[in-house]
Scaffold this active site. Structure first.
Site, PDB file in Angstrom:
ATOM      1  N   LYS A 133      19.705  39.187  17.357  1.00  0.00           N
ATOM      2  CA  LYS A 133      21.032  39.591  16.869  1.00  0.00           C
ATOM      3  C   LYS A 133      21.875  38.343  16.656  1.00  0.00           C
ATOM      4  O   LYS A 133      21.841  37.420  17.473  1.00  0.00           O
ATOM      5  CB  LYS A 133      21.707  40.522  17.883  1.00  0.00           C
ATOM      6  CG  LYS A 133      23.085  41.017  17.426  1.00  0.00           C
ATOM      7  CD  LYS A 133      23.559  42.217  18.238  1.00  0.00           C
ATOM      8  CE  LYS A 133      24.099  41.821  19.578  1.00  0.00           C
ATOM      9  NZ  LYS A 133      24.693  42.974  20.298  1.00  0.00           N
TER      10      LYS A 133
ATOM     11  N   LYS B 295      35.870  34.512  30.639  1.00  0.00           N
ATOM     12  CA  LYS B 295      36.439  35.868  30.576  1.00  0.00           C
ATOM     13  C   LYS B 295      36.334  36.533  31.958  1.00  0.00           C
ATOM     14  O   LYS B 295      35.339  36.368  32.660  1.00  0.00           O
ATOM     15  CB  LYS B 295      35.715  36.711  29.509  1.00  0.00           C
ATOM     16  CG  LYS B 295      36.052  36.245  28.088  1.00  0.00           C
ATOM     17  CD  LYS B 295      35.167  36.922  27.052  1.00  0.00           C
ATOM     18  CE  LYS B 295      35.767  38.188  26.489  1.00  0.00           C
ATOM     19  NZ  LYS B 295      34.961  38.728  25.363  1.00  0.00           N
TER      20      LYS B 295
ATOM     21  N   SER C 156      28.329  44.020  33.172  1.00  0.00           N
ATOM     22  CA  SER C 156      27.584  44.124  31.905  1.00  0.00           C
ATOM     23  C   SER C 156      27.881  42.916  31.028  1.00  0.00           C
ATOM     24  O   SER C 156      29.034  42.673  30.684  1.00  0.00           O
ATOM     25  CB  SER C 156      28.025  45.402  31.181  1.00  0.00           C
ATOM     26  OG  SER C 156      27.605  45.383  29.832  1.00  0.00           O
TER      27      SER C 156
HETATM   28  N1  LIG Z   1      29.100  43.560  27.855  1.00  0.00           N
HETATM   29  C1  LIG Z   1      28.737  43.870  26.632  1.00  0.00           C
HETATM   30  O1  LIG Z   1      27.574  44.172  26.363  1.00  0.00           O
HETATM   31  C2  LIG Z   1      29.766  43.908  25.540  1.00  0.00           C
HETATM   32  C3  LIG Z   1      29.434  44.451  24.291  1.00  0.00           C
HETATM   33  C4  LIG Z   1      30.427  44.574  23.319  1.00  0.00           C
HETATM   34  C5  LIG Z   1      31.703  44.109  23.589  1.00  0.00           C
HETATM   35  N2  LIG Z   1      31.983  43.514  24.796  1.00  0.00           N
HETATM   36  C6  LIG Z   1      33.315  43.005  25.109  1.00  0.00           C
HETATM   37  O2  LIG Z   1      34.116  44.141  25.402  1.00  0.00           O
HETATM   38  C7  LIG Z   1      35.490  43.864  25.055  1.00  0.00           C
HETATM   39  C8  LIG Z   1      36.038  45.009  24.218  1.00  0.00           C
HETATM   40  O3  LIG Z   1      35.307  45.138  23.009  1.00  0.00           O
HETATM   41  P1  LIG Z   1      35.878  46.064  21.832  1.00  0.00           P
HETATM   42  O4  LIG Z   1      34.855  46.046  20.748  1.00  0.00           O
HETATM   43  O5  LIG Z   1      36.309  47.380  22.385  1.00  0.00           O
HETATM   44  O6  LIG Z   1      37.166  45.215  21.403  1.00  0.00           O
HETATM   45  P2  LIG Z   1      38.476  45.713  20.640  1.00  0.00           P
HETATM   46  O7  LIG Z   1      39.101  44.488  20.098  1.00  0.00           O
HETATM   47  O8  LIG Z   1      38.139  46.846  19.735  1.00  0.00           O
HETATM   48  O9  LIG Z   1      39.416  46.308  21.822  1.00  0.00           O
HETATM   49  C9  LIG Z   1      39.932  45.538  22.875  1.00  0.00           C
HETATM   50  C10 LIG Z   1      41.190  46.246  23.381  1.00  0.00           C
HETATM   51  O10 LIG Z   1      41.636  45.585  24.579  1.00  0.00           O
HETATM   52  C11 LIG Z   1      43.074  45.489  24.534  1.00  0.00           C
HETATM   53  N3  LIG Z   1      43.448  44.376  25.411  1.00  0.00           N
HETATM   54  C12 LIG Z   1      43.278  43.048  25.203  1.00  0.00           C
HETATM   55  N4  LIG Z   1      43.697  42.342  26.268  1.00  0.00           N
HETATM   56  C13 LIG Z   1      44.137  43.254  27.187  1.00  0.00           C
HETATM   57  C14 LIG Z   1      44.679  43.131  28.483  1.00  0.00           C
HETATM   58  N5  LIG Z   1      44.824  41.952  29.081  1.00  0.00           N
HETATM   59  N6  LIG Z   1      45.070  44.267  29.111  1.00  0.00           N
HETATM   60  C15 LIG Z   1      44.930  45.485  28.519  1.00  0.00           C
HETATM   61  N7  LIG Z   1      44.405  45.652  27.289  1.00  0.00           N
HETATM   62  C16 LIG Z   1      44.007  44.546  26.635  1.00  0.00           C
HETATM   63  C17 LIG Z   1      43.383  45.274  23.078  1.00  0.00           C
HETATM   64  O11 LIG Z   1      44.724  45.626  22.796  1.00  0.00           O
HETATM   65  C18 LIG Z   1      42.359  46.177  22.395  1.00  0.00           C
HETATM   66  O12 LIG Z   1      42.865  47.487  22.155  1.00  0.00           O
HETATM   67  C19 LIG Z   1      35.462  42.497  24.380  1.00  0.00           C
HETATM   68  O13 LIG Z   1      35.801  41.500  25.336  1.00  0.00           O
HETATM   69  C20 LIG Z   1      34.018  42.317  23.962  1.00  0.00           C
HETATM   70  O14 LIG Z   1      33.643  40.950  23.836  1.00  0.00           O
HETATM   71  C21 LIG Z   1      31.043  43.430  25.774  1.00  0.00           C
END
Ligand SMILES: NC(=O)c1ccc[n+]([C@@H]2O[C@H](COP(=O)([O-])OP(=O)(O)OC[C@H]3O[C@@H](n4cnc5c(N)ncnc54)[C@H](O)[C@@H]3O)[C@@H](O)[C@H]2O)c1
Length: 318
Positions: free
Chosen positions: A65, A221, A288
């Site tokens: 990916k 993070k 995760s």
């Molecule tokens: N572990 C994994 O396998 C995996 C996979 C995909 C995404 N992620 C991570 O998950 C997170 C979310 O992904 P997504 O696609 O939903 O992103 P997204 O951008 O669609 O949503 C993130 C949300 O978090 C909110 N936010 C940001 N900072 C905040 C804070 N300090 N307090 C409260 N709310 C806050 C934003 O306003 C937004 O609505 C990202 O950090 C991404 O990198 C992890």
């Protein structure tokens, strides 16, 4: 032979949460048995975001990916995370398909958390807290509603409009906006933000809670108070990736949590090699980071279903 081309719409149409959850549970068993191969994510840092390369192989399937995280993309009307996946025949190396990996990521991440919650949360869990109301939050609500009888869901986002949009998309649930503290007082809490400082304080979390800590997937993070890690049984998807870029990475780099304090991997808990929750009063955390083998397994599912259905475009690359 030719290479299938599958768009985001195609992948979304071919996937469903139940099937993804089924193949991923088996994939974590392969991981615990040492039959899956993956190298930790390779990061390319850019001015406005980053790229990650994630290669992996499980018995009978392989691929890579290429995925970004660009948080300012919302202003441009683009998803913050977009990816493509190259799915290859492990015996010949032939590229069998090139497919969207945005949907792949959305499904496999939420399905993995639901598996972790099924093994680690209390079986009588009835309330869910969503910290962050972005794409993953929608998917986590879907994946958990399949497994638990959710009576109440709370959602917190630093952008109230994001929480409101999520709530209006799920009229079938008893779901309401709440503060971070109120949201953290749930049986199952999913943290789904890109935060680099704790959003959930240790004192807010009740005994017996399970947390899927998903947002931290890169160095620097973190979403949880490090004190919470020390109070909990911490299960990771992969030890190396978690120490490098998972929820525990900041605490590990500051000496507040050690690799030795990890309870085990999700695969080890599923396979019964390591214990998960041992009592109703335990706090459990699933860290995760997202594994390449989750993508490979989900891509195989997409490829097999697309081949069976037929009618998708292909090109002669080789
Ligand atoms: N572990 C994994 O396998 C995996 C996979 C995909 C995404 N992620 C991570 O998950 C997170 C979310 O992904 P997504 O696609 O939903 O992103 P997204 O951008 O669609 O949503 C993130 C949300 O978090 C909110 N936010 C940001 N900072 C905040 C804070 N300090 N307090 C409260 N709310 C806050 C934003 O306003 C937004 O609505 C990202 O950090 C991404 O990198 C992890």
């Amino acid at each position: 032979m030719s290479t299938l081309l599958l768009s985001r719409g195609d992948v979304a149409e071919l996937l469903n949460m139940e099937e993804v959850t089924g193949v991923l549970e088996q994939t974590f068993r392969e991981h615990a048995a040492g039959r899956a191969q993956m190298v930790p994510k390779v990061y390319v840092k850019l001015e406005k975001g980053d790229f990650r390369a994630m290669p992996g192989a499980i018995p009978g399937a392989a691929g890579v990916k290429w995925v970004n995280v660009h948080l300012e993309n919302r202003e441009l009307g683009l998803p913050s995370i977009m990816g493509i996946f190259i799915y290859s025949d492990p015996n010949t190396g032939y590229p069998l398909a090139i497919m969207d990996a945005t949907e792949l990521t959305a499904y496999r991440t939420a399905a993995t958390s639901a598996i972790a919650s099924r093994y680690l949360a209390r079986t009588d869990s009835r309330t869910m807290g969503l910290i962050g109301a972005g794409r993953q939050s929608y998917m986590h609500l879907e994946s958990h509603a399949r497994v638990f009888s959710l009576e109440e869901i709370k959602v917190y986002d630093m952008r109230p409009e994001a929480a409101v949009a999520l709530i209006s998309s799920f009229p079938r649930f008893n779901i309401k906006e709440a503060s971070a503290e109120e949201t953290a007082a749930s049986d199952i809490v999913c943290t789904l933000t890109p935060a680099t400082a704790p959003v959930v304080q240790a004192s807010w979390v009740r005994l017996g809670t399970h947390i899927d800590a998903v947002g931290a997937d890169a160095p620097g993070k973190q979403e949880l108070d490090p004190a919470l890690l020390r109070m909990a049984r911490v299960v990771v998807d992969d030890v190396t990736q978690a120490c490098h870029g998972g929820e525990i990475n900041v605490a590990v780099s500051r000496g507040l949590f050690t690799k030795e304090q990890i309870q085990g991997t999700l695969g080890e808990v599923i396979a019964g090699i390591k214990p998960g929750r041992e009592g109703d009063g335990d706090i459990t955390i699933f860290d995760s980071t997202g594994l390449s083998i989750e993508d490979v397994a989900t891509a195989r599912l997409v490829y097999e279903k697309a081949t069976e259905r037929g009618g998708y475009p292909s090109i002669d690359i080789v």
